[in-house]
Write a protein that holds these residues in place. Structure first.
Motif, mmCIF file in Angstrom:
data_model
loop_
_atom_site.group_PDB
_atom_site.id
_atom_site.type_symbol
_atom_site.label_atom_id
_atom_site.label_comp_id
_atom_site.label_asym_id
_atom_site.label_seq_id
_atom_site.Cartn_x
_atom_site.Cartn_y
_atom_site.Cartn_z
ATOM 1 N N ASN A 19 -24.611 -69.190 -6.375
ATOM 2 C CA ASN A 19 -25.738 -69.963 -5.862
ATOM 3 C C ASN A 19 -25.293 -70.845 -4.694
ATOM 4 N N ALA A 20 -24.136 -71.472 -4.834
ATOM 5 C CA ALA A 20 -23.597 -72.289 -3.739
ATOM 6 C C ALA A 20 -23.314 -71.427 -2.515
ATOM 7 N N ASN A 21 -22.745 -70.238 -2.731
ATOM 8 C CA ASN A 21 -22.476 -69.315 -1.619
ATOM 9 C C ASN A 21 -23.769 -68.865 -0.954
ATOM 10 N N LEU A 22 -24.789 -68.620 -1.751
ATOM 11 C CA LEU A 22 -26.084 -68.195 -1.216
ATOM 12 C C LEU A 22 -26.713 -69.299 -0.379
ATOM 13 N N GLN A 23 -26.618 -70.530 -0.839
ATOM 14 C CA GLN A 23 -27.159 -71.646 -0.063
ATOM 15 C C GLN A 23 -26.381 -71.847 1.235
ATOM 16 N N GLU A 24 -25.074 -71.651 1.182
ATOM 17 C CA GLU A 24 -24.257 -71.736 2.395
ATOM 18 C C GLU A 24 -24.650 -70.633 3.374
ATOM 19 N N PHE A 25 -24.876 -69.418 2.870
ATOM 20 C CA PHE A 25 -25.334 -68.307 3.703
ATOM 21 C C PHE A 25 -26.643 -68.678 4.398
ATOM 22 N N GLU A 51 -24.465 -60.171 10.301
ATOM 23 C CA GLU A 51 -23.817 -59.086 9.555
ATOM 24 C C GLU A 51 -22.527 -59.585 8.906
ATOM 25 N N LEU A 52 -21.745 -60.380 9.624
ATOM 26 C CA LEU A 52 -20.524 -60.940 9.052
ATOM 27 C C LEU A 52 -20.839 -61.854 7.866
ATOM 28 N N LEU A 53 -21.844 -62.699 8.025
ATOM 29 C CA LEU A 53 -22.253 -63.578 6.926
ATOM 30 C C LEU A 53 -22.686 -62.770 5.709
ATOM 31 N N LEU A 57 -21.147 -62.712 1.906
ATOM 32 C CA LEU A 57 -21.944 -62.984 0.715
ATOM 33 C C LEU A 57 -21.796 -61.847 -0.296
ATOM 34 N N LYS A 58 -21.846 -60.598 0.182
ATOM 35 C CA LYS A 58 -21.670 -59.458 -0.703
ATOM 36 C C LYS A 58 -20.289 -59.461 -1.351
ATOM 37 N N LEU A 64 -17.073 -62.347 -7.740
ATOM 38 C CA LEU A 64 -17.456 -63.133 -8.918
ATOM 39 C C LEU A 64 -17.904 -62.253 -10.076
ATOM 40 N N GLY A 65 -18.057 -60.953 -9.817
ATOM 41 C CA GLY A 65 -18.462 -60.014 -10.880
ATOM 42 C C GLY A 65 -19.898 -60.163 -11.293
ATOM 43 N N ILE A 66 -20.762 -60.455 -10.319
ATOM 44 C CA ILE A 66 -22.196 -60.652 -10.606
ATOM 45 C C ILE A 66 -22.962 -59.400 -10.184
#
Length: 68
Positions: A19-25, A51-53, A57-58, A64-66
């Motif tokens: 979630n933190a990574n997604l908000q940063e993205f 594309e790099l971002l 994120l991917k 994280l194994g999500i």
């Protein structure tokens, strides 16, 4: 960085980290779009940076194994 909203998903450390990574993205993508709108960067550079971002994120999701 200030979160856009409180985390409301199923709690786990992995989900919270993603979630933190997604908000940063989202924040970084918004900055890129603003720079493009102000004429500071060209459209092809915007696409390259987004594309790099997206790849980052991917990779974080996979790391994280999500999800699948």
């Amino acid at each position: 960085m200030f979160p856009f909203g409180p985390y409301q998903g199923r709690f786990s450390l992995e989900n919270l980290a993603f979630n933190a990574n997604l908000q940063e993205f989202t924040w970084q993508a918004s900055k890129i779009a603003d720079s493009h709108g102000q004429g500071h960067i060209a459209s092809d550079e915007v696409l390259h940076q987004l594309e790099l971002l997206w790849q980052q994120l991917k990779a974080s999701k996979h790391g994280l194994g999500i999800g699948p």
